[in-house]
Write an enzyme that holds these catalytic residues in place. Sequence first.
Site, PDB file in Angstrom:
ATOM      1  N   THR A   9      15.268  -4.999 -12.070  1.00 18.27           N
ATOM      2  CA  THR A   9      14.106  -4.619 -12.593  1.00 18.27           C
ATOM      3  C   THR A   9      13.588  -3.134 -12.580  1.00 18.27           C
ATOM      4  O   THR A   9      12.461  -3.006 -12.866  1.00 18.27           O
ATOM      5  CB  THR A   9      13.081  -5.353 -11.982  1.00 18.27           C
ATOM      6  OG1 THR A   9      12.907  -5.169 -10.448  1.00 18.27           O
ATOM      7  CG2 THR A   9      13.435  -6.953 -12.011  1.00 18.27           C
ATOM      8  N   TRP A  10      14.783  -2.242 -12.259  1.00 17.71           N
ATOM      9  CA  TRP A  10      14.248  -1.011 -12.170  1.00 17.71           C
ATOM     10  C   TRP A  10      13.952  -0.572 -13.711  1.00 17.71           C
ATOM     11  O   TRP A  10      14.396  -0.848 -14.747  1.00 17.71           O
ATOM     12  CB  TRP A  10      15.374  -0.145 -11.717  1.00 17.71           C
ATOM     13  CG  TRP A  10      14.957   1.425 -11.454  1.00 17.71           C
ATOM     14  CD1 TRP A  10      14.053   2.008 -11.227  1.00 17.71           C
ATOM     15  CD2 TRP A  10      15.926   2.223 -11.470  1.00 17.71           C
ATOM     16  NE1 TRP A  10      14.093   3.177 -10.903  1.00 17.71           N
ATOM     17  CE2 TRP A  10      15.282   3.446 -11.106  1.00 17.71           C
ATOM     18  CE3 TRP A  10      17.321   2.707 -11.541  1.00 17.71           C
ATOM     19  CZ2 TRP A  10      15.776   4.983 -10.833  1.00 17.71           C
ATOM     20  CZ3 TRP A  10      17.941   3.851 -11.409  1.00 17.71           C
ATOM     21  CH2 TRP A  10      17.215   4.974 -11.059  1.00 17.71           C
ATOM     22  N   ASP A  64      16.476  -9.011  -8.570  1.00 17.65           N
ATOM     23  CA  ASP A  64      16.268  -7.622  -7.672  1.00 17.65           C
ATOM     24  C   ASP A  64      15.337  -6.781  -8.134  1.00 17.65           C
ATOM     25  O   ASP A  64      15.089  -6.482  -9.212  1.00 17.65           O
ATOM     26  CB  ASP A  64      17.668  -7.011  -7.813  1.00 17.65           C
ATOM     27  CG  ASP A  64      17.685  -5.775  -6.821  1.00 17.65           C
ATOM     28  OD1 ASP A  64      17.832  -5.844  -5.770  1.00 17.65           O
ATOM     29  OD2 ASP A  64      17.694  -4.594  -7.496  1.00 17.65           O
ATOM     30  N   TYR A  95      10.211   0.777  -7.445  1.00 18.26           N
ATOM     31  CA  TYR A  95      10.181   0.600  -8.751  1.00 18.26           C
ATOM     32  C   TYR A  95       8.732   0.684  -9.527  1.00 18.26           C
ATOM     33  O   TYR A  95       8.082  -0.512  -9.219  1.00 18.26           O
ATOM     34  CB  TYR A  95      10.917  -0.642  -9.223  1.00 18.26           C
ATOM     35  CG  TYR A  95      12.407  -0.628  -8.808  1.00 18.26           C
ATOM     36  CD1 TYR A  95      12.886   0.526  -8.239  1.00 18.26           C
ATOM     37  CD2 TYR A  95      13.175  -1.734  -8.972  1.00 18.26           C
ATOM     38  CE1 TYR A  95      14.438   0.282  -7.754  1.00 18.26           C
ATOM     39  CE2 TYR A  95      14.308  -1.831  -8.350  1.00 18.26           C
ATOM     40  CZ  TYR A  95      15.139  -0.684  -8.003  1.00 18.26           C
ATOM     41  OH  TYR A  95      16.399  -0.663  -7.484  1.00 18.26           O
ATOM     42  N   GLN A 140      23.978  -3.411  -1.298  1.00 19.68           N
ATOM     43  CA  GLN A 140      24.059  -3.190  -2.650  1.00 19.68           C
ATOM     44  C   GLN A 140      24.364  -1.900  -3.049  1.00 19.68           C
ATOM     45  O   GLN A 140      23.802  -0.879  -2.243  1.00 19.68           O
ATOM     46  CB  GLN A 140      22.562  -3.544  -3.107  1.00 19.68           C
ATOM     47  CG  GLN A 140      22.182  -3.245  -4.572  1.00 19.68           C
ATOM     48  CD  GLN A 140      20.789  -3.631  -5.106  1.00 19.68           C
ATOM     49  OE1 GLN A 140      20.238  -2.831  -5.556  1.00 19.68           O
ATOM     50  NE2 GLN A 140      20.330  -4.877  -4.786  1.00 19.68           N
ATOM     51  N   TYR A 165      24.944  -2.642  -8.293  1.00 19.78           N
ATOM     52  CA  TYR A 165      23.873  -1.971  -9.308  1.00 19.78           C
ATOM     53  C   TYR A 165      24.334  -1.096 -10.386  1.00 19.78           C
ATOM     54  O   TYR A 165      25.403  -0.667 -10.396  1.00 19.78           O
ATOM     55  CB  TYR A 165      22.902  -1.418  -8.452  1.00 19.78           C
ATOM     56  CG  TYR A 165      22.845  -0.099  -7.798  1.00 19.78           C
ATOM     57  CD1 TYR A 165      22.977   1.053  -8.433  1.00 19.78           C
ATOM     58  CD2 TYR A 165      22.763  -0.183  -6.579  1.00 19.78           C
ATOM     59  CE1 TYR A 165      22.878   2.185  -7.909  1.00 19.78           C
ATOM     60  CE2 TYR A 165      22.780   1.170  -5.840  1.00 19.78           C
ATOM     61  CZ  TYR A 165      22.856   2.333  -6.621  1.00 19.78           C
ATOM     62  OH  TYR A 165      22.986   3.644  -6.154  1.00 19.78           O
TER      63      TYR A 165
HETATM   64  P1  NAP Z   1      22.192  -1.140 -15.775  1.00 17.80           P
HETATM   65  O1  NAP Z   1      21.700  -2.533 -15.483  1.00 17.80           O
HETATM   66  O2  NAP Z   1      23.352  -0.794 -15.593  1.00 17.80           O
HETATM   67  O3  NAP Z   1      21.536  -0.654 -16.951  1.00 17.80           O
HETATM   68  C1  NAP Z   1      20.226  -1.055 -17.618  1.00 17.80           C
HETATM   69  C2  NAP Z   1      20.474  -0.693 -19.170  1.00 17.80           C
HETATM   70  O4  NAP Z   1      21.533  -1.387 -19.962  1.00 17.80           O
HETATM   71  C3  NAP Z   1      19.260  -0.986 -19.990  1.00 17.80           C
HETATM   72  O5  NAP Z   1      18.871   0.134 -20.691  1.00 17.80           O
HETATM   73  C4  NAP Z   1      19.435  -1.861 -20.589  1.00 17.80           C
HETATM   74  O6  NAP Z   1      18.817  -2.165 -21.910  1.00 17.80           O
HETATM   75  C5  NAP Z   1      20.812  -1.973 -21.062  1.00 17.80           C
HETATM   76  N1  NAP Z   1      21.479  -3.301 -21.102  1.00 17.80           N
HETATM   77  C6  NAP Z   1      21.537  -4.297 -20.274  1.00 17.80           C
HETATM   78  N2  NAP Z   1      22.083  -5.439 -20.677  1.00 17.80           N
HETATM   79  C7  NAP Z   1      22.671  -5.077 -21.902  1.00 17.80           C
HETATM   80  C8  NAP Z   1      23.643  -5.480 -22.911  1.00 17.80           C
HETATM   81  N3  NAP Z   1      24.221  -6.918 -22.886  1.00 17.80           N
HETATM   82  N4  NAP Z   1      24.257  -4.710 -23.859  1.00 17.80           N
HETATM   83  C9  NAP Z   1      23.673  -3.192 -24.164  1.00 17.80           C
HETATM   84  N5  NAP Z   1      22.709  -2.821 -23.340  1.00 17.80           N
HETATM   85  C10 NAP Z   1      22.342  -3.426 -21.971  1.00 17.80           C
HETATM   86  O7  NAP Z   1      21.233  -0.187 -14.889  1.00 17.80           O
HETATM   87  P2  NAP Z   1      20.189  -0.318 -13.853  1.00 17.80           P
HETATM   88  O8  NAP Z   1      18.921  -0.717 -14.323  1.00 17.80           O
HETATM   89  O9  NAP Z   1      20.179   1.127 -13.205  1.00 17.80           O
HETATM   90  O10 NAP Z   1      20.974  -1.146 -12.645  1.00 17.80           O
HETATM   91  C11 NAP Z   1      20.415  -2.612 -12.471  1.00 17.80           C
HETATM   92  C12 NAP Z   1      19.528  -2.860 -11.508  1.00 17.80           C
HETATM   93  O11 NAP Z   1      20.235  -2.585 -10.129  1.00 17.80           O
HETATM   94  C13 NAP Z   1      18.143  -2.160 -11.576  1.00 17.80           C
HETATM   95  O12 NAP Z   1      17.313  -2.746 -12.357  1.00 17.80           O
HETATM   96  C14 NAP Z   1      17.794  -2.459 -10.037  1.00 17.80           C
HETATM   97  O13 NAP Z   1      17.384  -3.662 -10.015  1.00 17.80           O
HETATM   98  C15 NAP Z   1      19.130  -2.189  -9.166  1.00 17.80           C
HETATM   99  N6  NAP Z   1      19.305  -0.713  -8.688  1.00 17.80           N
HETATM  100  C16 NAP Z   1      19.313  -0.450  -7.404  1.00 17.80           C
HETATM  101  C17 NAP Z   1      19.596   0.397  -6.898  1.00 17.80           C
HETATM  102  C18 NAP Z   1      19.669   0.949  -5.435  1.00 17.80           C
HETATM  103  O14 NAP Z   1      19.548   2.169  -4.989  1.00 17.80           O
HETATM  104  N7  NAP Z   1      19.558  -0.161  -4.478  1.00 17.80           N
HETATM  105  C19 NAP Z   1      19.823   1.684  -7.884  1.00 17.80           C
HETATM  106  C20 NAP Z   1      19.724   1.651  -8.971  1.00 17.80           C
HETATM  107  C21 NAP Z   1      19.485   0.296  -9.649  1.00 17.80           C
HETATM  108  P3  NAP Z   1      17.410  -2.798 -22.294  1.00 17.80           P
HETATM  109  O15 NAP Z   1      16.570  -2.914 -20.878  1.00 17.80           O
HETATM  110  O16 NAP Z   1      16.839  -2.513 -23.397  1.00 17.80           O
HETATM  111  O17 NAP Z   1      17.709  -4.498 -22.354  1.00 17.80           O
END
Ligand code: NAP
Length: 281
Positions: free
Chosen positions: A23-24, A52, A57, A167, A195
């Site tokens: 959900t970031w 998550d 966020y 994570q 993540y």
């Molecule tokens: P991610 O999930 O790797 O990438 C998200 C991006 O990918 C968004 O722009 C999304 O677009 C796109 N996307 C998703 N599914 C897709 C698909 N099937 N085809 C093409 N593009 C796709 O990056 P993230 O948001 O950084 O990481 C995921 C989650 O991990 C976060 O949301 C957060 O909850 C968690 N996180 C945790 C930490 C930590 O420090 N613990 C750090 C970073 C992230 P759309 O939104 O347009 O669908």
Amino acid sequence: MESSVRTTTLPCGEAIPVLGQGTWKMGEDSRRRSDEVNALRLGLDLGVTLIDTAEMYAGGGAEEVVAKAIAGRRAEVFLVSKVLPSNASRAGVQRACENSLKRLATDRIDLYLLHWPGSVPLSETVAAFEALKKAGKIRHWGVSNFDAEEMEELAGLHDGGNVETNQVLYNLVRRGPEFDLTPWMRKRGIPLMAYSPVEQGALARNARLDTVATRHGATPAQIALAWVMRKDGVIAIPKAGSQEHVRQNVAALDIKLTPQDIADLDRAFPPPTRKRGLEMI
Ligand code: NAP
């Protein structure tokens, strides 16, 4: 709805889905809010019941989006949230958790993580987590962005063995954890929550995934996700703000990578041959 999504098991014995919803960046723009809520709800309908989020966020805004998405269906959801290291003192954790519970409109968080290591002694944060568990405010706790040495330190603390997950940044272009962190966690039966599994969208546009994607009639993003989830004990938590991406991510669960696919991906994205410090986004 009964979840049909493959599961892995936490050290406590509870099964959780190997695919979750990140959900970031949600909750930052009110014009996108209904799309975000609908995407998360569709994910729940399709059995992706792990969500998550974090107090960080959108300054709490993502937790409010989650509250809308899970309204009336809390029992289906395995809710993960995180406390900032600056709030990781005994009193700070208590306060941060109460605030997250309010924003999430629920009485409990299923898994509460320390977002990254900070300056508060880890033993104090662990004691605070255990107190929240006793009070029924959280069911389990874990950590995030902990490298192997930090996991080792945690494991040596009183109640440190109660950690349920770590994570970390893990995907095809961030394979560093495979050198020592994933073996350390696997040995102890602690699942790794990966993540940014599609590298914040970049792997969806990476031509080095095209051959394997074409072989499976899949998109590069789906191959990137299938690769992260290829072994038991790894959970991927992609963020999808659109229903189309949610559907594609769920479909990635059905992709079985062959030894040939794995070898091709190893050539394109080589595994680590030496220790690399844990990367963070
Ligand atoms: P991610 O999930 O790797 O990438 C998200 C991006 O990918 C968004 O722009 C999304 O677009 C796109 N996307 C998703 N599914 C897709 C698909 N099937 N085809 C093409 N593009 C796709 O990056 P993230 O948001 O950084 O990481 C995921 C989650 O991990 C976060 O949301 C957060 O909850 C968690 N996180 C945790 C930490 C930590 O420090 N613990 C750090 C970073 C992230 P759309 O939104 O347009 O669908």
